[in-house]
Scaffold this motif. Structure first.
Motif, PDB file in Angstrom:
ATOM      1  N   HIS A  44      -9.338  45.248 -29.577  1.00 31.08           N
ATOM      2  CA  HIS A  44      -8.669  45.694 -30.611  1.00 31.08           C
ATOM      3  C   HIS A  44      -7.246  45.676 -30.839  1.00 31.08           C
ATOM      4  CE1 HIS A  44      -8.428  47.338 -34.813  1.00 31.08           C
ATOM      5  NE2 HIS A  44      -7.845  49.207 -33.888  1.00 31.08           N
ATOM      6  N   ALA A  45      -6.832  45.247 -32.098  1.00 30.13           N
ATOM      7  CA  ALA A  45      -5.301  45.305 -32.429  1.00 30.13           C
ATOM      8  C   ALA A  45      -5.017  44.980 -33.738  1.00 30.13           C
ATOM      9  CB  ALA A  45      -5.365  43.536 -31.316  1.00 30.13           C
ATOM     10  N   HIS A  46      -4.888  46.178 -33.628  1.00 26.90           N
ATOM     11  CA  HIS A  46      -4.115  47.117 -34.731  1.00 26.90           C
ATOM     12  C   HIS A  46      -3.822  48.373 -34.810  1.00 26.90           C
ATOM     13  CE1 HIS A  46      -3.488  47.625 -39.057  1.00 26.90           C
ATOM     14  NE2 HIS A  46      -3.655  46.151 -38.828  1.00 26.90           N
ATOM     15  N   PRO A  47      -2.506  48.725 -35.146  1.00 30.58           N
ATOM     16  CA  PRO A  47      -1.970  50.458 -35.283  1.00 30.58           C
ATOM     17  C   PRO A  47      -2.450  51.143 -36.067  1.00 30.58           C
ATOM     18  CG  PRO A  47      -0.540  48.687 -35.878  1.00 30.58           C
ATOM     19  CD  PRO A  47      -1.408  47.677 -35.589  1.00 30.58           C
ATOM     20  N   ASP A  48      -3.016  50.483 -36.997  1.00 31.52           N
ATOM     21  CA  ASP A  48      -3.374  51.982 -37.861  1.00 31.52           C
ATOM     22  C   ASP A  48      -5.250  52.618 -37.525  1.00 31.52           C
ATOM     23  OD1 ASP A  48      -3.900  53.758 -39.962  1.00 31.52           O
ATOM     24  OD2 ASP A  48      -3.623  51.944 -40.841  1.00 31.52           O
ATOM     25  N   PRO A  49      -5.531  53.299 -37.498  1.00 29.07           N
ATOM     26  CA  PRO A  49      -6.753  53.637 -37.226  1.00 29.07           C
ATOM     27  C   PRO A  49      -7.607  53.981 -38.383  1.00 29.07           C
ATOM     28  CG  PRO A  49      -5.533  55.022 -35.851  1.00 29.07           C
ATOM     29  CD  PRO A  49      -4.650  54.845 -36.442  1.00 29.07           C
ATOM     30  N   ALA A  50      -6.989  53.059 -39.862  1.00 29.29           N
ATOM     31  CA  ALA A  50      -7.415  53.355 -41.677  1.00 29.29           C
ATOM     32  C   ALA A  50      -7.177  52.350 -41.611  1.00 29.29           C
ATOM     33  CB  ALA A  50      -6.879  54.898 -41.990  1.00 29.29           C
TER      34      ALA A  50
ATOM     35  N   GLU B 181     -24.937  46.943 -25.004  1.00 29.03           N
ATOM     36  CA  GLU B 181     -23.737  47.515 -24.356  1.00 29.03           C
ATOM     37  C   GLU B 181     -22.581  47.078 -25.593  1.00 29.03           C
ATOM     38  OE1 GLU B 181     -24.493  48.548 -20.633  1.00 29.03           O
ATOM     39  OE2 GLU B 181     -25.903  47.734 -20.843  1.00 29.03           O
ATOM     40  N   VAL B 182     -21.733  48.275 -25.326  1.00 30.00           N
ATOM     41  CA  VAL B 182     -20.490  48.053 -26.395  1.00 30.00           C
ATOM     42  C   VAL B 182     -19.084  48.316 -25.666  1.00 30.00           C
ATOM     43  CG1 VAL B 182     -19.244  47.630 -28.288  1.00 30.00           C
ATOM     44  CG2 VAL B 182     -21.062  47.290 -28.047  1.00 30.00           C
ATOM     45  N   GLN B 183     -18.085  47.960 -24.942  1.00 33.30           N
ATOM     46  CA  GLN B 183     -16.907  48.376 -24.837  1.00 33.30           C
ATOM     47  C   GLN B 183     -16.066  48.258 -25.646  1.00 33.30           C
ATOM     48  OE1 GLN B 183     -15.982  49.448 -20.001  1.00 33.30           O
ATOM     49  NE2 GLN B 183     -17.517  48.083 -19.589  1.00 33.30           N
ATOM     50  N   VAL B 184     -14.535  48.708 -25.804  1.00 33.35           N
ATOM     51  CA  VAL B 184     -14.174  48.910 -26.719  1.00 33.35           C
ATOM     52  C   VAL B 184     -12.286  48.914 -25.685  1.00 33.35           C
ATOM     53  CG1 VAL B 184     -12.416  49.531 -28.848  1.00 33.35           C
ATOM     54  CG2 VAL B 184     -14.795  49.054 -28.682  1.00 33.35           C
ATOM     55  N   SER B 185     -12.362  48.160 -25.717  1.00 31.94           N
ATOM     56  CA  SER B 185     -10.515  48.264 -25.443  1.00 31.94           C
ATOM     57  C   SER B 185      -9.235  48.454 -26.687  1.00 31.94           C
ATOM     58  CB  SER B 185      -9.582  47.321 -24.651  1.00 31.94           C
ATOM     59  OG  SER B 185     -10.773  47.263 -23.257  1.00 31.94           O
ATOM     60  N   ASP B 186      -8.642  49.455 -27.393  1.00 36.12           N
ATOM     61  CA  ASP B 186      -8.463  50.024 -28.304  1.00 36.12           C
ATOM     62  C   ASP B 186      -6.223  49.514 -27.939  1.00 36.12           C
ATOM     63  OD1 ASP B 186      -6.476  50.471 -30.816  1.00 36.12           O
ATOM     64  OD2 ASP B 186      -8.038  51.304 -31.107  1.00 36.12           O
TER      65      ASP B 186
END
Length: 286
Positions: A7-13, A33-38
Motif C-alpha cells: 500500500h502506497a498512500h500517505p493518508d490513512p483516511a 491469509e493477508v499481509q500488508v506492507s504500508d
C-alpha cells in the motif's frame, strides 16, 4: 491463498486506504491469509544507494546497483528491511499493489520498493524472466485510483488508454518477474464522487476479490510468438499493451472496461459526475 498488499498512500483516511481495508476484510472473510506492507507508515526507504551495500561489495570502486544486488543475493547480505519484504513476496500467492496514479505512474515510494525488493538475483536473473520468471504460478494485480474521470483514460481520452499507462507495471514488473497479471481494478476520480458512489466502488472491489481465483488474466503473448531476436514473429498480431508489429495487423489490448464486469458501478458514477459538471457549467453561464 496468501495475499500480500503493498500500500502506497500517505493518508490513512484516503480512498486508497479504504480500498486496502476493503481488500483485507474481504479476503480474510473468504478464508485467505493477508499481509500488508504500508510503505508510508513503515517509513520505507525508497532509494537504492551505497547505504544498501555496507556489508560487502563485489566492486568497491563502482556502484552498479544490479551487480551488487545479485552479490547480496548470493551472499545473503540484503539489508534487513529489504529481506523482510522479500520474505513476504516469497510467502504470497497473490501480490496486490495499491496506489494512486501520480504523474502517470506509481508513487516514488512504491517504485523504490520495486527497485530495492524485486532485486536482481532474488526476483530475476539470467534466463529467469517473463515466461521463465522466478514467480511463475503466482498472480499479481494493480488496484489504483485516478484524479480524473474514466473518459480521460479511455483509448481516445486526453490522458491515454489506462491499459497502456499501466503496461510498465503489468509487463515490466509483474510479467517480467513471472507473475500472471490480473486485470487492474481502477477507481476513477473518487474525489469527484459522492459518498454513495464511493461505497459502490468499494462494493465492486469486494465483489472482484470474492471471485479473485476465477478472474481471467490479462493477455500476454506466449514465448513461441517471438523469434530469436525477441520480436513478434511475422504474421503474429500484436495484442497486448504498447506492442505493435509492423509486419502484421495491430489489434490493441482491450480497454479497461472490457476486462471486468465491475464497470457497471463505475459507469454509473461517471454519468453522475458528468451530469453534475454539466449542471454546474450551465448555472455558471446562466
Amino acid at each position: 491463498m496468501k495475499v500480500l498488499i503493498v500500500h502506497a498512500h500517505p493518508d490513512p483516511a484516503s480512498f486508497n486506504a479504504a480500498l486496502k481495508d476493503t481488500a483485507v476484510a474481504t479476503l480474510r472473510a473468504q478464508g485467505h491469509e493477508v499481509q500488508v506492507s504500508d510503505l508510508y507508515a513503515m517509513g520505507f526507504k525508497a532509494v537504492p544507494d551505497a547505504e544498501d551495500f555496507t556489508d560487502t561489495r563485489r566492486d568497491p570502486e563502482r556502484l552498479q546497483i544490479d551487480v551488487e544486488q545479485e552479490h547480496q543475493y548470493e551472499t545473503g547480505t540484503h539489508p534487513p528491511d529489504v529481506a523482510a519484504e522479500q520474505a513476504k513476496v516469497e510467502w504470497c500467492d497473490l501480490l496486490i499493489l495499491q496506489f494512486p496514479i501520480w504523474w502517470f505512474s506509481m508513487p516514488a515510494v512504491l517504485k523504490g520498493w520495486v527497485e530495492r525488493v524485486m532485486s536482481r538475483g532474488f526476483a530475476y536473473r539470467r534466463g529467469r524472466k517473463h515466461a521463465k520468471g522466478v514467480f511463475l504460478g503466482r498472480r499479481a494485480m494493480i488496484c489504483c485510483t485516478t484524479g480524473t474521470s474514466a473518459a480521460t483514460y479511455a483509448p481516445d481520452g486526453i490522458e491515454g488508454d489506462i491499459q497502456h499507462l499501466l503496461w510498465p507495471v503489468n509487463n515490466g514488473v509483474f510479467h517480467y518477474l513471472g507473475f500472471t497479471p490480473l486485470p487492474p481494478f481502477v477507481a476513477f476520480a473518487p474525489r469527484q464522487a459522492t459518498d454513495e458512489d464511493r461505497r459502490e466502488l468499494l462494493d465492486a472491489y469486494a465483489h472482484r476479490l470474492r471471485r479473485i481465483e476465477d478472474v481471467e488474466p490479462l493477455y500476454f503473448h506466449p514465448r513461441e510468438d517471438y523469434g530469436p531476436d525477441q520480436r513478434l514473429l511475422p504474421g503474429v498480431e500484436a495484442r497486448s499493451g504498447f506492442q505493435r508489429s509492423p509486419r502484421a495487423p495491430h489489434r490493441p489490448a482491450a480497454p479497461a472496461e472490457e476486462h471486468s464486469d465491475e464497470r457497471g458501478p463505475e459507469k454509473k458514477i461517471e454519468k453522475k459526475i458528468r451530469a453534475d459538471v454539466d449542471s454546474a457549467a450551465s448555472a455558471a453561464t446562466s
